[in-house]
Design an enzyme around this catalytic site. Sequence first.
Site, PDB file in Angstrom:
ATOM      1  N   ARG A  23       0.851  -1.195   0.000  1.00 46.58           N
ATOM      2  CA  ARG A  23       0.000   0.000   0.000  1.00 46.58           C
ATOM      3  C   ARG A  23       0.879   1.235   0.000  1.00 46.58           C
ATOM      4  O   ARG A  23       1.827   1.317   0.783  1.00 46.58           O
ATOM      5  CB  ARG A  23      -0.890   0.028   1.240  1.00 46.58           C
ATOM      6  N   SER A 114      -7.779  -1.436   0.569  1.00 49.45           N
ATOM      7  CA  SER A 114      -8.781  -1.812   1.564  1.00 49.45           C
ATOM      8  C   SER A 114      -9.601  -0.628   2.062  1.00 49.45           C
ATOM      9  O   SER A 114     -10.240   0.059   1.287  1.00 49.45           O
ATOM     10  CB  SER A 114      -8.074  -2.527   2.710  1.00 49.45           C
ATOM     11  N   ASP A 280     -12.798  -2.797  -0.210  1.00 49.25           N
ATOM     12  CA  ASP A 280     -12.739  -4.007  -1.034  1.00 49.25           C
ATOM     13  C   ASP A 280     -13.685  -5.106  -0.560  1.00 49.25           C
ATOM     14  O   ASP A 280     -13.614  -6.244  -1.041  1.00 49.25           O
ATOM     15  CB  ASP A 280     -11.306  -4.540  -1.116  1.00 49.25           C
ATOM     16  N   ARG A 283     -14.290  -6.291   5.028  1.00 58.00           N
ATOM     17  CA  ARG A 283     -14.606  -5.951   6.422  1.00 58.00           C
ATOM     18  C   ARG A 283     -16.105  -5.725   6.598  1.00 58.00           C
ATOM     19  O   ARG A 283     -16.811  -5.461   5.631  1.00 58.00           O
ATOM     20  CB  ARG A 283     -13.877  -4.671   6.831  1.00 58.00           C
ATOM     21  N   GLU A 365     -10.487  -8.404  15.289  1.00 58.71           N
ATOM     22  CA  GLU A 365     -11.036  -7.190  15.873  1.00 58.71           C
ATOM     23  C   GLU A 365     -11.152  -6.075  14.836  1.00 58.71           C
ATOM     24  O   GLU A 365     -11.932  -5.156  14.996  1.00 58.71           O
ATOM     25  CB  GLU A 365     -10.201  -6.730  17.074  1.00 58.71           C
TER      26      GLU A 365
HETATM   27  C1  G16 Z   1      -5.522  -6.234   6.756  1.00 56.18           C
HETATM   28  C2  G16 Z   1      -5.525  -7.710   6.883  1.00 56.18           C
HETATM   29  C3  G16 Z   1      -6.235  -8.094   8.153  1.00 56.18           C
HETATM   30  C4  G16 Z   1      -5.605  -7.418   9.334  1.00 56.18           C
HETATM   31  C5  G16 Z   1      -5.510  -5.942   9.107  1.00 56.18           C
HETATM   32  C6  G16 Z   1      -4.647  -5.380  10.185  1.00 56.18           C
HETATM   33  O1  G16 Z   1      -6.848  -5.813   6.649  1.00 56.18           O
HETATM   34  O2  G16 Z   1      -6.188  -8.283   5.789  1.00 56.18           O
HETATM   35  O3  G16 Z   1      -6.207  -9.464   8.280  1.00 56.18           O
HETATM   36  O4  G16 Z   1      -6.347  -7.614  10.494  1.00 56.18           O
HETATM   37  O5  G16 Z   1      -4.907  -5.677   7.877  1.00 56.18           O
HETATM   38  O6  G16 Z   1      -4.320  -4.117   9.924  1.00 56.18           O
HETATM   39  P1  G16 Z   1      -3.225  -3.396  10.781  1.00 56.18           P
HETATM   40  O7  G16 Z   1      -1.921  -4.097  10.549  1.00 56.18           O
HETATM   41  O8  G16 Z   1      -3.290  -2.009  10.264  1.00 56.18           O
HETATM   42  O9  G16 Z   1      -3.660  -3.506  12.209  1.00 56.18           O
HETATM   43  P2  G16 Z   1      -7.405  -5.097   5.367  1.00 56.18           P
HETATM   44  O10 G16 Z   1      -8.888  -5.042   5.542  1.00 56.18           O
HETATM   45  O11 G16 Z   1      -6.741  -3.763   5.433  1.00 56.18           O
HETATM   46  O12 G16 Z   1      -6.956  -5.932   4.207  1.00 56.18           O
END
Ligand code: G16
Length: 544
Positions: A23, A114, A280, A283, A365
């Site tokens: 990202r 995301s 995406d 969530r 969470e």
């Molecule tokens: C991504 C992962 C998730 C994870 C999250 C944590 O979410 O797919 O499994 O819980 O990152 O984010 P951080 O490291 O910022 O706490 P997503 O929805 O951004 O793809």
Amino acid sequence: MQTVTLVPTKPIAGQKPGTSGLRKKTKVFSEPGFLENFTQATFNAIGDLNGKTLVLGGDGRFFNDTAAQTIIRMAAANGLSRMVVGQNALLSTPAASNLIRNLKADGGIILSASHNPGGPDEDFGMKYNVANGGPAPEAVTERIYAQTQIIETYRTMDTPDIDLSGIGDFEVGDMAVSVVDPIAEYLALMRTLFDFDAIRTMLSDGFSLCFDAMHAVTGPYAKAILVDELGAPAHSVRNAIPLPDFGGGHPDPNPVWAKELMNLMSGASAPDFGAASDGDGDRNMILGRGIYVTPSDSLAVLAANAHLAPGYAGGLAGVARSMPTSRAVDAVAANLGIEAYETPTGWKFFGNLLDAGKATLCGEESAGTGSDHVREKDGVWAVLLWLNILAVRKLSVADILRDHWRQFGRHYYSRHDYEGVDTDRANAMITALRDRLPALAGQAAAGMVVSVADDFCYTDPIDGSVSNNQGVRILFANGSRVVFRLSGTGTVGATLRVYLEHFEPDPENHDQDPQSALAPIIAAADELAGIAEYTGRSAPDVRT
Ligand code: G16
């Protein structure tokens, strides 16, 4: 036959994939060569593409369509045999996971940052999913990263853009491209898991709902499923058209960024059920009239009631949660006599458990819940499972939640985020905590006594791989817990996450405001870690 061009390039700094792919600011991703380098590194890491099929789609954010065309050209130039692309280059993350699995494809590329905002000045992202439909495991992302370090050329070809606006088959060089309906196969899967008739009846009997797609990818999915298939009135789905900048907001389904929905659900004209999903579509946020269901509680309620949906009528093999997720689901697992696994943050850690049939339901969470139906978390799936449960139990969301707490106790929970913190200061805070871990046991802070403190280390029960330094967790003598972790998904500075949990068995105490119930732990967390001192902040930016 088009000629393949080998474009000389060199390694670009900052191409290390994080928790969920790479990202960056859109400006960085769209700099000449940046996307191309990362794409080529991904292809190099996959190896020979001849005979392989890859899926491609994204969440519709700014640069999604341009990036998709570049990737299609490069895939053809790299000898890929077939690419299956979502119409308009759209695919929600769970739908992409499903498509990879259904097609027995070798993997897929998902363009998304995301829940991060989108637009020319906001964020873009790219992640690679493997053949089981799940996020690339660390060994694969490390291989991609290693390729970004030694890259010398990328391959492309001079072909016109293909028309992604309709369904159809094309050829780019020697590669076959199929543009497919991004919803059809996903909808077919949902039909096999849930009692659509029961949900339809509940809706026609007057049950009202509001789904906020936050101008992101789930809009078309929610319309097709909730409105067209299940008969909810059209106005039940809000912000349903995916926009390149998500209407200027963060497509992050939490009480801060989905404020409009929060307000609706606490107002006089609140519908029975409210939900939102992210950029995406992986969530979810769940609300009842006048009540917010924390993601950790949602996971626990779904685990306790999943057997009411046809897809889970046989019961659950086990459940899994990320370490910072509250232990509410553990209580359900103990009651059901099934295993509860605790993994590091990141959906990829659930993959092996799901593939091995050890866990059926997983959750985090960070507003992610899912099951073994795909290998990603799934926002629309969580909404449908809730609706199925509501249709069978015929209780309100609030009553289901209260009933759950009465049976299992209430795990008060909140996450405090400090965003855009100076990276060195944030690292220094975590390092200082780590250095003091052995000394913390027995220490008192803000009237609480530490019983155990450690840095979470996970050994995968299936492949034995070890992941160290996954978050500092401090357990207090009264069973409360605080976890400190730096986010792996931010794009500016560091984001410090402080996860707070307090278990309350007594139903007399189940109606407190979470921040008040957690106040002693919040104070102890600050005292033990020196949050204010290290971050220079007196309060978090976001409390979920
Ligand atoms: C991504 C992962 C998730 C994870 C999250 C944590 O979410 O797919 O499994 O819980 O990152 O984010 P951080 O490291 O910022 O706490 P997503 O929805 O951004 O793809």
